[in-house]
Design a protein around this motif. Structure first.
Motif, PDB file in Angstrom:
ATOM      1  N   ALA A 142      51.010  56.340  41.876  1.00  0.00           N
ATOM      2  CA  ALA A 142      52.431  55.997  41.795  1.00  0.00           C
ATOM      3  C   ALA A 142      52.758  54.973  40.711  1.00  0.00           C
ATOM      4  N   TRP A 143      51.873  54.029  40.440  1.00  0.00           N
ATOM      5  CA  TRP A 143      52.186  52.946  39.497  1.00  0.00           C
ATOM      6  C   TRP A 143      52.646  53.457  38.137  1.00  0.00           C
ATOM      7  N   PRO A 144      51.897  54.336  37.448  1.00  0.00           N
ATOM      8  CA  PRO A 144      52.338  54.759  36.107  1.00  0.00           C
ATOM      9  C   PRO A 144      53.715  55.416  36.120  1.00  0.00           C
ATOM     10  N   ARG A 145      53.946  56.292  37.074  1.00  0.00           N
ATOM     11  CA  ARG A 145      55.239  56.991  37.150  1.00  0.00           C
ATOM     12  C   ARG A 145      56.370  56.005  37.429  1.00  0.00           C
ATOM     13  N   LEU A 146      56.156  55.116  38.383  1.00  0.00           N
ATOM     14  CA  LEU A 146      57.216  54.166  38.738  1.00  0.00           C
ATOM     15  C   LEU A 146      57.414  53.117  37.650  1.00  0.00           C
ATOM     16  N   ALA A 171      60.197  45.124  34.755  1.00  0.00           N
ATOM     17  CA  ALA A 171      59.763  46.338  35.450  1.00  0.00           C
ATOM     18  C   ALA A 171      58.459  46.083  36.207  1.00  0.00           C
ATOM     19  N   GLU A 172      57.516  45.427  35.560  1.00  0.00           N
ATOM     20  CA  GLU A 172      56.249  45.133  36.226  1.00  0.00           C
ATOM     21  C   GLU A 172      56.443  44.178  37.397  1.00  0.00           C
ATOM     22  N   ASP A 173      57.285  43.156  37.218  1.00  0.00           N
ATOM     23  CA  ASP A 173      57.565  42.220  38.317  1.00  0.00           C
ATOM     24  C   ASP A 173      58.186  42.943  39.505  1.00  0.00           C
ATOM     25  N   ALA A 174      59.140  43.802  39.221  1.00  0.00           N
ATOM     26  CA  ALA A 174      59.805  44.544  40.292  1.00  0.00           C
ATOM     27  C   ALA A 174      58.817  45.454  41.017  1.00  0.00           C
ATOM     28  N   LEU A 175      57.948  46.105  40.257  1.00  0.00           N
ATOM     29  CA  LEU A 175      56.942  46.973  40.877  1.00  0.00           C
ATOM     30  C   LEU A 175      55.942  46.184  41.700  1.00  0.00           C
ATOM     31  N   GLN A 176      55.552  45.021  41.219  1.00  0.00           N
ATOM     32  CA  GLN A 176      54.636  44.193  42.002  1.00  0.00           C
ATOM     33  C   GLN A 176      55.276  43.814  43.332  1.00  0.00           C
ATOM     34  N   ALA A 228      59.389  57.632  46.817  1.00  0.00           N
ATOM     35  CA  ALA A 228      60.831  57.357  46.847  1.00  0.00           C
ATOM     36  C   ALA A 228      61.100  56.023  47.535  1.00  0.00           C
ATOM     37  N   TYR A 229      60.344  55.746  48.585  1.00  0.00           N
ATOM     38  CA  TYR A 229      60.482  54.486  49.314  1.00  0.00           C
ATOM     39  C   TYR A 229      60.205  53.307  48.379  1.00  0.00           C
ATOM     40  N   VAL A 230      59.090  53.366  47.667  1.00  0.00           N
ATOM     41  CA  VAL A 230      58.707  52.284  46.762  1.00  0.00           C
ATOM     42  C   VAL A 230      59.644  52.241  45.554  1.00  0.00           C
ATOM     43  N   ARG A 231      60.084  53.396  45.051  1.00  0.00           N
ATOM     44  CA  ARG A 231      61.019  53.438  43.925  1.00  0.00           C
ATOM     45  C   ARG A 231      62.303  52.692  44.276  1.00  0.00           C
ATOM     46  N   THR A 232      62.810  52.924  45.483  1.00  0.00           N
ATOM     47  CA  THR A 232      64.035  52.257  45.921  1.00  0.00           C
ATOM     48  C   THR A 232      63.853  50.743  45.920  1.00  0.00           C
ATOM     49  N   ALA A 275      48.636  52.646  32.705  1.00  0.00           N
ATOM     50  CA  ALA A 275      50.011  52.826  33.150  1.00  0.00           C
ATOM     51  C   ALA A 275      51.001  52.784  32.000  1.00  0.00           C
ATOM     52  N   GLY A 276      50.766  52.011  31.020  1.00  0.00           N
ATOM     53  CA  GLY A 276      51.735  51.909  29.937  1.00  0.00           C
ATOM     54  C   GLY A 276      51.052  51.728  28.611  1.00  0.00           C
ATOM     55  N   SER A 277      50.618  52.779  28.032  1.00  0.00           N
ATOM     56  CA  SER A 277      49.903  52.684  26.762  1.00  0.00           C
ATOM     57  C   SER A 277      50.844  52.225  25.664  1.00  0.00           C
ATOM     58  N   ALA A 278      50.264  51.630  24.662  1.00  0.00           N
ATOM     59  CA  ALA A 278      51.062  51.151  23.530  1.00  0.00           C
ATOM     60  C   ALA A 278      51.775  52.312  22.849  1.00  0.00           C
TER      61      ALA A 278
END
Length: 177
Positions: free
Chosen positions: A11-15, A29-34, A55-59, A94-97
């Motif tokens: 889920a991490w890369p997609r979210l 974005a990273e802070d919010a995901l953490q 979807a739960y975590v995305r919300t 998750a987030g390549s350059a």
């Protein structure tokens, strides 16, 4: 908690891409995901039984990201465009350059970045995540009618911005011949 570890890895890369697309700031974005994943971990027995745990975590992540962005605007903080080097292999995956550079250079994403936060969220969730109006309304905690109006306003702005960019590109191409 192997199930959570597997969920996180998938889920991490997609979210991260979705949250970054909505917020336009990698750190926020990273802070919010953490925050979202910490809450999901704490309630994993409930989250894992949900029909759509992503979807739960995305919300949670989008609510946290939009709240952070509002706080930053009130404090008049500014963000930097350059991304710091990833600290771990998980973050690098998750987030390549390359992905970040493509996102930032793409004129469509640049135009999306100019939209107000809610319009940007609606556009990213609808056209990047392919969510329905109902799903977007549930994710953002707004009415479906608001999703429609925000989408309409966003698309009108994008047509105007991208139409102008297209005309400028055409004019430059025509001037070089």
């Amino acid at each position: 908690m192997t199930d959570f570890d597997e969920f996180f890895a998938v889920a991490w890369p997609r979210l991260l891409r979705t949250t970054y697309g909505v917020i336009g700031d990698r750190q926020l974005a990273e802070d919010a995901l953490q925050t979202a994943f910490a809450k999901a971990y704490a309630a994993w027995s409930r989250v894992s039984r949900a029909d759509e745990p992503i979807a739960y975590v995305r919300t949670i992540a989008l609510h946290a990201a939009l709240a952070q962005q509002r706080k930053a605007a009130v404090r008049r903080e500014t963000t930097v465009r350059a991304m710091p080097e990833p600290v771990s292999a998980a973050v690098a995956v998750a987030g390549s350059a390359v992905e970040d550079a493509l996102l930032e250079r793409d004129e469509v994403w640049a135009a999306i970045a100019t939209l107000p936060p809610r319009q940007r969220a609606v556009v990213v969730l609808r056209y990047y995540e392919d969510l329905s109006e109902r799903q977007i309304a549930e994710t953002l905690g707004i009415r479906p009618g608001t999703v429609k109006s925000q989408s309409s306003a966003a698309l009108a702005t994008l047509r105007r911005l991208l139409g102008d960019a297209t005309r400028q590109t055409d004019a430059r191409a025509g001037g070089e011949h």
